[in-house]
Structure formats: structure tokens, C-alpha cells
Design an enzyme around this catalytic site. Structure first.
Site, PDB file in Angstrom:
ATOM      1  N   CYS A  39       0.817  -1.232   0.000  1.00 46.15           N
ATOM      2  CA  CYS A  39       0.000   0.000   0.000  1.00 46.15           C
ATOM      3  C   CYS A  39       0.841   1.267   0.000  1.00 46.15           C
ATOM      4  O   CYS A  39       0.319   2.355  -0.228  1.00 46.15           O
ATOM      5  CB  CYS A  39      -0.938   0.017   1.201  1.00 46.15           C
ATOM      6  SG  CYS A  39      -2.159  -1.290   1.125  1.00 46.15           S
TER       7      CYS A  39
ATOM      8  N   HIS B 146      -3.022   7.339   2.773  1.00 48.23           N
ATOM      9  CA  HIS B 146      -3.468   6.066   2.210  1.00 48.23           C
ATOM     10  C   HIS B 146      -4.868   5.769   2.735  1.00 48.23           C
ATOM     11  O   HIS B 146      -5.149   5.952   3.921  1.00 48.23           O
ATOM     12  CB  HIS B 146      -2.493   4.959   2.603  1.00 48.23           C
ATOM     13  CG  HIS B 146      -2.975   3.594   2.253  1.00 48.23           C
ATOM     14  ND1 HIS B 146      -3.448   3.284   0.991  1.00 48.23           N
ATOM     15  CD2 HIS B 146      -3.096   2.464   2.990  1.00 48.23           C
ATOM     16  CE1 HIS B 146      -3.820   2.015   0.979  1.00 48.23           C
ATOM     17  NE2 HIS B 146      -3.628   1.504   2.179  1.00 48.23           N
TER      18      HIS B 146
ATOM     19  N   ASN C 115     -10.089   0.361  -0.298  1.00 50.28           N
ATOM     20  CA  ASN C 115      -8.628   0.397  -0.317  1.00 50.28           C
ATOM     21  C   ASN C 115      -8.140  -0.208  -1.636  1.00 50.28           C
ATOM     22  O   ASN C 115      -8.213  -1.418  -1.833  1.00 50.28           O
ATOM     23  CB  ASN C 115      -8.104  -0.400   0.892  1.00 50.28           C
ATOM     24  CG  ASN C 115      -6.594  -0.434   0.963  1.00 50.28           C
ATOM     25  OD1 ASN C 115      -5.900  -0.021   0.028  1.00 50.28           O
ATOM     26  ND2 ASN C 115      -6.076  -0.940   2.064  1.00 50.28           N
TER      27      ASN C 115
HETATM   28  O1  UT7 Z   1      -3.782  -1.056   3.527  1.00 49.52           O
HETATM   29  C1  UT7 Z   1      -2.967  -1.922   4.261  1.00 49.52           C
HETATM   30  C2  UT7 Z   1      -3.160  -1.687   5.661  1.00 49.52           C
HETATM   31  N1  UT7 Z   1      -4.404  -2.268   6.123  1.00 49.52           N
HETATM   32  C3  UT7 Z   1      -5.061  -1.650   7.075  1.00 49.52           C
HETATM   33  O2  UT7 Z   1      -4.676  -0.596   7.466  1.00 49.52           O
HETATM   34  C4  UT7 Z   1      -6.246  -2.348   7.721  1.00 49.52           C
HETATM   35  C5  UT7 Z   1      -6.152  -2.227   9.212  1.00 49.52           C
HETATM   36  N2  UT7 Z   1      -7.175  -2.882   9.956  1.00 49.52           N
HETATM   37  C6  UT7 Z   1      -8.492  -2.560   9.899  1.00 49.52           C
HETATM   38  O3  UT7 Z   1      -8.873  -1.744   9.118  1.00 49.52           O
HETATM   39  C7  UT7 Z   1      -9.442  -3.208  10.866  1.00 49.52           C
HETATM   40  O4  UT7 Z   1      -8.702  -3.879  11.867  1.00 49.52           O
HETATM   41  C8  UT7 Z   1     -10.447  -4.177  10.212  1.00 49.52           C
HETATM   42  C9  UT7 Z   1     -11.413  -3.404   9.361  1.00 49.52           C
HETATM   43  C10 UT7 Z   1      -9.716  -5.210   9.373  1.00 49.52           C
HETATM   44  C11 UT7 Z   1     -11.246  -4.926  11.280  1.00 49.52           C
HETATM   45  O5  UT7 Z   1     -11.872  -3.993  12.146  1.00 49.52           O
HETATM   46  P1  UT7 Z   1     -11.739  -4.139  13.715  1.00 49.52           P
HETATM   47  O6  UT7 Z   1     -12.501  -3.055  14.311  1.00 49.52           O
HETATM   48  O7  UT7 Z   1     -10.279  -4.240  14.057  1.00 49.52           O
HETATM   49  O8  UT7 Z   1     -12.496  -5.478  13.996  1.00 49.52           O
HETATM   50  P2  UT7 Z   1     -11.972  -6.822  14.702  1.00 49.52           P
HETATM   51  O9  UT7 Z   1     -11.078  -7.560  13.769  1.00 49.52           O
HETATM   52  O10 UT7 Z   1     -11.466  -6.515  16.056  1.00 49.52           O
HETATM   53  O11 UT7 Z   1     -13.312  -7.611  14.826  1.00 49.52           O
HETATM   54  C12 UT7 Z   1     -14.341  -7.200  15.748  1.00 49.52           C
HETATM   55  C13 UT7 Z   1     -15.551  -8.084  15.561  1.00 49.52           C
HETATM   56  C14 UT7 Z   1     -15.225  -9.576  15.568  1.00 49.52           C
HETATM   57  O12 UT7 Z   1     -16.278 -10.244  16.186  1.00 49.52           O
HETATM   58  P3  UT7 Z   1     -16.151 -10.753  17.724  1.00 49.52           P
HETATM   59  O13 UT7 Z   1     -14.960 -11.668  17.726  1.00 49.52           O
HETATM   60  O14 UT7 Z   1     -15.946  -9.523  18.514  1.00 49.52           O
HETATM   61  O15 UT7 Z   1     -17.450 -11.443  17.954  1.00 49.52           O
HETATM   62  C15 UT7 Z   1     -15.244  -9.919  14.107  1.00 49.52           C
HETATM   63  O16 UT7 Z   1     -15.556 -11.263  13.876  1.00 49.52           O
HETATM   64  O17 UT7 Z   1     -16.159  -7.798  14.296  1.00 49.52           O
HETATM   65  C16 UT7 Z   1     -16.333  -9.016  13.582  1.00 49.52           C
HETATM   66  N3  UT7 Z   1     -16.228  -8.729  12.169  1.00 49.52           N
HETATM   67  C17 UT7 Z   1     -17.311  -8.406  11.420  1.00 49.52           C
HETATM   68  N4  UT7 Z   1     -18.605  -8.277  11.726  1.00 49.52           N
HETATM   69  C18 UT7 Z   1     -19.456  -7.922  10.727  1.00 49.52           C
HETATM   70  C19 UT7 Z   1     -15.118  -8.720  11.382  1.00 49.52           C
HETATM   71  N5  UT7 Z   1     -15.465  -8.388  10.116  1.00 49.52           N
HETATM   72  C20 UT7 Z   1     -16.807  -8.191  10.115  1.00 49.52           C
HETATM   73  C21 UT7 Z   1     -17.730  -7.826   9.134  1.00 49.52           C
HETATM   74  N6  UT7 Z   1     -19.034  -7.706   9.481  1.00 49.52           N
HETATM   75  N7  UT7 Z   1     -17.362  -7.579   7.846  1.00 49.52           N
END
Ligand code: UT7
Length: 337
Positions: free
Chosen positions: A117, A257, A287
């Protein structure tokens, strides 16, 4: 005394595919909702390239054609083309070679550069050196990624994030102090376990097993990447501002980004930047990896004035990150129809 040569952007082009994958359609593919995606990521829709045999060069070619047409540049005038991508059409030849061939930039040499990225800023910094030395007069930097080709549309934690697109800029020598005036780039290979695509390369060449294990898709530990992205993008951007004596008031726009709306907000806040000084279009493209910066600048071009100070900030797989100071070289409305 001879004036110092700097590398100025003298035009910008872009291209995105027509097909739009919105959150409603995505909610039918995986267990997610528009509300979750909007609050946690901030993406409403992304453009997806469909069609057999169409890769990143298809989009890169169109972005470059848009750029050449806008700037009235003959393809044969181009000296060098650098394409940043993590989704090359194939391992070789380079996607830059394919784009050059399709567009007819037959006097140029061309190659690809990978920094995930962060690729566009890494490529821009590299390309600017060929201008600053006086060696070349017209260099194109293309950022093109077909992220849909490596996205697992059964993985709800990654598939809402990514989209496809391409952007391209023309770099030319400037003798009045406009262009890319500073950059601060970093890599840290210890970040690799947290964000990568494991299969398909020389470590794990494609086999039925690597495909079954889904190693040809993006693997991301979201929270680790999130934290590293916010702190590193903001810190490197502030470092570039500090060492060039730039305050928040001197900055026209931050060009971050577009990985996640919350990352963009947190980066801006950490830098003490008002919201309106932050370029954002993640809602409509997601992204697009190496294409996020040129797609942003392309959309904001008409608002840019000659002399505007832009701070570019990137973070991606590697880990890779960095920031750059770009003094905009023309009034953007000169290209307005
Ligand atoms: O460009 C390269 C660099 N990349 C980035 O900068 C991405 C960086 N990371 C992120 O943007 C975020 O960490 C994500 C968007 C990938 C994930 O968001 P988050 O707020 O960190 O969520 P999480 O992984 O902590 O997940 C929280 C909850 C989980 O459920 P439980 O375990 O709390 O029950 C996930 O299973 O959200 C759940 N979850 C979803 N729920 C509904 C994960 N994806 C989804 C979804 N819809 N699409």
C-alpha cells in the site's frame, strides 16, 4: 548559479472499472451489514474489474491514456515508466512493460516496484531521482491494483476493505522549487507475518494444497496493522513537516493512504489537522492499495492551487510506510472542462 532541478507532477490521470460492489451485495456474500462496514471501515462501495484475462495493466493502461490525453503528451516522449503494484498481471514481464507496450511508450524503459500500500510514494520518490539528476525529462508513475484478484470473498474481515483501480502521474523537471521536495520512507520486515499473501511465490509455488489452504489471498491481522498504520503514518508525516519547518497552517491537504476511515481520522487527529484538510474518498473506492493516493489527488485536482503544500502519508504490507512533501506545481482547474 544553476538552479536545482526538482521533480514536479505536471498532470494526473486515473481509471476505475464500471462495476460497483456495494455493501448491500456484499452482505449477501458474507455475514456482514452495511452498518458494520460503514462504522468500522467507512467503505460504502468499491469498483471491481470483471472479465477474463483482465489484470492490473488493463487499468494502468487506461489511467496512463487519460494522463497523456489530458496533458497533450505523445507516448513516444516518455523516458521511463515505473508501475507499483502487488497484483501484477503475471510475475513477468513486468506490468509496467505491458502498459508501455499497450500505450506505445516505445522509447521508455519500464519496471515494477512492490511496496504494497506504500507503493505509490515509494515509486514517486524513486522516479523523482531520475528527474533530479537531469537524466530524464518525462517519467510516468502508475499505481495499479486489482485487489479483487487476491481477496477472499468468503472472509468478512478482509473482503469489505478492498477495491480495484489505477492512477498515474507525469513527472517533469522544475526549476522553481515545485514538486516532491522531501520524503521519509521506512520498511520493517518483522511486520510480514501480520499482512501478506503467502502462496504463489517462490517460497510456496502454487499447488492444489496452497490453493486449498487459501494462501493466494490476502492474510491480515487487522488490529496489529491498524495500530502500526496510525502511529507510523502520523509520526513520519510530522517528521517531514518538522524538518522542513512546516506547521499545520502551511499544509493545504494531507493525502493519506485510504485503508480505513478510522485510520485516516486517527492519523489526522494525531497530526492536529482539521478534517477539511484531509483528502478522503475511501467511501466510493475502498482500499485500492497502490492506487489510493493518485485516485485521491485526481479527484481533488480541481481544488489544488499552484504552491499548495501536500503531505502524502502511506502504510502497507512489509511493513512499509512513509511520508512525502509535495509542493503542487499548477492550478488544478487548468484541466477542468
Ligand atoms: O492497507 C494496508 C493496511 N491495512 C489496514 O490498514 C487495515 C487495518 N485494519 C483494519 O482496518 C481493521 O482492523 C479491520 C477493518 C480489518 C477490522 O476492524 P476491527 O474493528 O479491528 O475489527 P476486529 O477484527 O477486532 O473484529 C471485531 C468483531 C469480531 O467479532 P467478535 O470476535 O468480537 O465477535 C469480528 O468477527 O467484528 C467481527 N467482524 C465483522 N462483523 C461484521 C469482522 N469483520 C466483520 C464484518 N461484518 N465484515
Amino acid at each position: 548559479m544553476e538552479k536545482k532541478i526538482t521533480a514536479a507532477i505536471t498532470g494526473i490521470g486515473a481509471w476505475v472499472p464500471d462495476y460497483i460492489l456495494d455493501n448491500e451485495e456484499l452482505s449477501r456474500m458474507v455475514d456482514t451489514t452495511d452498518e458494520w462496514i460503514m462504522t468500522r471501515i467507512g467503505v460504502s462501495e468499491r469498483h471491481i474489474l470483471k472479465g477474463e484475462g483482465m489484470g492490473s495493466s488493463y487499468m494502468g493502461e487506461r489511467a496512463v491514456r487519460n494522463l497523456l490525453e489530458k496533458t497533450g503528451t505523445d507516448p513516444m516522449e516518455i523516458d521511463l515508466v515505473i508501475c507499483s503494484t502487488v497484483t501484477p498481471d503475471m510475475f513477468f514481464p513486468a506490468t509496467a512493460n505491458l502498459i508501455s507496450g499497450k500505450v506505445g511508450m516505445n522509447n521508455a524503459f519500464s519496471y515494477d516496484l512492490i511496496a504494497a500500500c506504500s507503493g505509490f510514494l515509494f515509486a514517486l520518490s524513486t522516479a523523482s531521482q531520475f528527474i533530479e539528476t537531469g537524466k530524464y525529462k518525462k517519467v510516468i508513475v502508475v499505481g495499479a491494483d486489482k485487489m479483487s484478484s487476491i481477496t477472499d470473498y468468503t472472509d468478512r474481515s478482509t473482503c469489505p476493505i478492498f477495491g480495484d483501480g489505477a492512477g498515474a502521474v507525469l513527472l517533469e523537471p522544475n526549476y522553481d522549487g515545485y514538486g516532491l521536495l522531501d520524503f521519509d520512507l521506512h520498511t520493517d520486515g518483522s511486520g510480514a507475518p501480520h499482512l501478506h499473501m503467502k502462496g504463489g511465490g517462490s517460497a510456496y509455488p502454487p499447488t492444489h494444497e496452497t490453493v486449498d489452504k487459501k494462501w493466494h489471498y490476502i492474510y491480515q491481522e487487522g488490529q496489529v496493522v491498524f495500530k502500526a498504520a496510525v502511529s507510523n503514518m502520523a509520526d513520519t508525516a510530522l517528521e517531514v513537516m518538522r524538518r522542513n519547518g512546516l506547521s499545520v497552517d502551511d499544509i493545504a491537504y494531507l493525502v493519506p493512504h485510504q485503508a480505513n476511515m478510522r485510520i485516516i481520522d486517527a492519523t489526522g487527529k494525531r497530526m492536529g489537522l482539521p478534517e477539511e484538510k484531509c483528502m478522503v474518498n475511501i467511501q466510493r473506492y475502498g482500499n485500492t492499495t497502490t492506487a489510493t493516493l493518485p485516485l485521491c489527488i485526481w479527484e481533488y485536482e480541481k481544488h489544488l492551487k499552484k504552491g499548495d503544500n501536500l503531505i502524502l502519508a502511506v502504510f502497507g504490507g512489509g511493513f512499509t510506510w512513509g511520508a512525502g512533501w509535495l509542493k503542487w506545481a499548477y492550478d488544478g482547474d487548468k484541466f477542468a472542462k
